[in-house]
Scaffold this active site. Structure first.
Site, PDB file in Angstrom:
ATOM      1  N   HIS A 125       0.819  -1.223   0.000  1.00 20.37           N
ATOM      2  CA  HIS A 125       0.000   0.000   0.000  1.00 20.37           C
ATOM      3  C   HIS A 125       0.854   1.275   0.000  1.00 20.37           C
ATOM      4  O   HIS A 125       0.311   2.367  -0.191  1.00 20.37           O
ATOM      5  CB  HIS A 125      -0.934   0.050   1.214  1.00 20.37           C
ATOM      6  N   ASP A 162      -2.244 -10.705  -2.292  1.00 18.71           N
ATOM      7  CA  ASP A 162      -2.884 -10.205  -1.072  1.00 18.71           C
ATOM      8  C   ASP A 162      -4.360  -9.911  -1.350  1.00 18.71           C
ATOM      9  O   ASP A 162      -4.730  -9.562  -2.473  1.00 18.71           O
ATOM     10  CB  ASP A 162      -2.169  -8.935  -0.623  1.00 18.71           C
ATOM     11  N   HIS A 164      -6.064  -7.475  -0.440  1.00 15.75           N
ATOM     12  CA  HIS A 164      -6.273  -6.050  -0.704  1.00 15.75           C
ATOM     13  C   HIS A 164      -5.535  -5.654  -1.986  1.00 15.75           C
ATOM     14  O   HIS A 164      -4.485  -6.223  -2.301  1.00 15.75           O
ATOM     15  CB  HIS A 164      -5.742  -5.207   0.459  1.00 15.75           C
ATOM     16  N   ASP A 249      -4.079 -12.892   3.523  1.00 14.14           N
ATOM     17  CA  ASP A 249      -5.359 -12.477   4.088  1.00 14.14           C
ATOM     18  C   ASP A 249      -6.546 -12.803   3.180  1.00 14.14           C
ATOM     19  O   ASP A 249      -7.685 -12.466   3.497  1.00 14.14           O
ATOM     20  CB  ASP A 249      -5.345 -10.982   4.460  1.00 14.14           C
TER      21      ASP A 249
HETATM   22 ZN    ZN Z   1      -3.891  -7.273   2.762  1.00 12.20          ZN
END
Ligand code: ZN
Length: 312
Positions: A125, A162, A164, A249
């Protein structure tokens, strides 16, 4: 040549905030799991150096790098609503980016087929100019730039598994045709980016591939989307190295999201990426740990990934 190696440093435990999902027990769970498994405890494990400033500057603005350093020197604090910085966090993040460099060095020199950086804080991120989403420096982007600038790699692919969307990595390579960024992620979910229509810009148009997946997507559906969307893009890009943003995740047990991958799915993903790396780039893959917040699922799935990489 070893098939799979680990880059790990106890320094990564020093960035910690008990009660926050991204805390040091994540790495402790992984290292305990590896130590207890006869097939994994003999994998070569290397310590990490600090990142070279030039490689950090190849990804981040000076203002961002100095901002993290200054925040840590001032005792730390919250960089945004999710992202903590402690007095030690600059040192730890510098070392995590160094692990990305070292893992890439080993793989590009042919000393190891796959190298897995068991690092914290995660990175995907972190944009060129901003820390966010638990991430300070973008480790996967540092790995890609290290391959290009220190080892003459022309094209690199970053595959982000991931749950996200790796908005930071996408931003770093948005207009860069030499680095393919592919992400499979739950959508809608933090950080809200990663729509299929986000495909890059300028010379980089077409070298960003986003595969948003609805909550409830299971491992078979995930693998199907990977084959349909990511594999053709990887073959077309013909990278010299595949960097994996290895987030766990998307596991069904994870508390932060709603995809339903299993530990076996993660083993299958690692096998498939190894196979593709064998087809496209001499088997070279660098894995950098990103998220994964259920400790048992995280430790089991990292173990399963390493086992698959070592068997490749
Ligand atoms: Zn994540």
């Amino acid at each position: 040549m070893s098939r799979a190696s680990i880059v790990y440093d106890d320094t990564f435990l020093l960035h910690d905030y008990p009660g926050h999902p991204e805390n040091a027990s994540r790495l402790r769970a992984i290292t305990e799991r590896l130590a207890s498994d006869p097939a994994l405890r003999t994998l070569p494990a290397m310590p990490a150096p600090d990142a070279d400033p030039d490689m950090l500057q190849a990804v981040h603005t000076d203002r961002h790098i100095m901002g993290i350093e200054h925040a840590a020197q001032s005792g730390g604090g919250w960089l945004d609503g999710d992202t903590y910085c402690t007095a030690r966090s600059y040192d730890v993040a510098l070392r995590a980016a160094g692990a990305a460099m070292h893992a890439t060095d080993m793989v590009m020199r042919g000393e190891s087929g796959a190298a897995f950086g068991l690092v914290r804080p995660p990175g995907h991120h972190a944009t060129p100019s901003t820390a966010m989403g638990f991430c300070l420096f973008n480790n996967a982007a540092v790995a890609a730039r290290t391959a290009q600038r220190h080892h003459g790699a022309g094209r690199v692919a970053v595959v982000d598994i991931d749950v996200h969307h790796g908005n930071g990595t996408q931003d770093v390579f948005w207009e860069d045709p030499s680095v393919l960024y592919c992400s499979l992620h739950q959508w809608p979910l933090y950080p809200g980016t990663g729509l299929a229509r986000e495909t890059g810009a300028g010379a980089g148009e077409g070298t960003t591939v986003n595969v948003p997946l609805p909550p409830g997507t299971d491992g078979d559906q995930w693998l199907h989307a990977f084959e349909a969307r990511v594999v053709p893009a990887l073959r077309e890009h013909a990278p010299d190295l595949i960097v994996v943003s290895a987030g766990y995740d998307a596991h069904a047990a994870d508390p932060l999201a709603e995809l339903r991958l299993s530990t076996d799915t993660y083993a299958a993903v690692a096998s498939r990426l190894s196979e593709l790396a064998g087809e496209l780039c001499g088997g070279r893959t660098v894995w950098m740990l990103e998220g994964g917040y259920d400790l048992d699922a995280l430790a089991a799935s990292v173990g399963a990934s390493l086992q698959a990489l070592d068997a490749a």
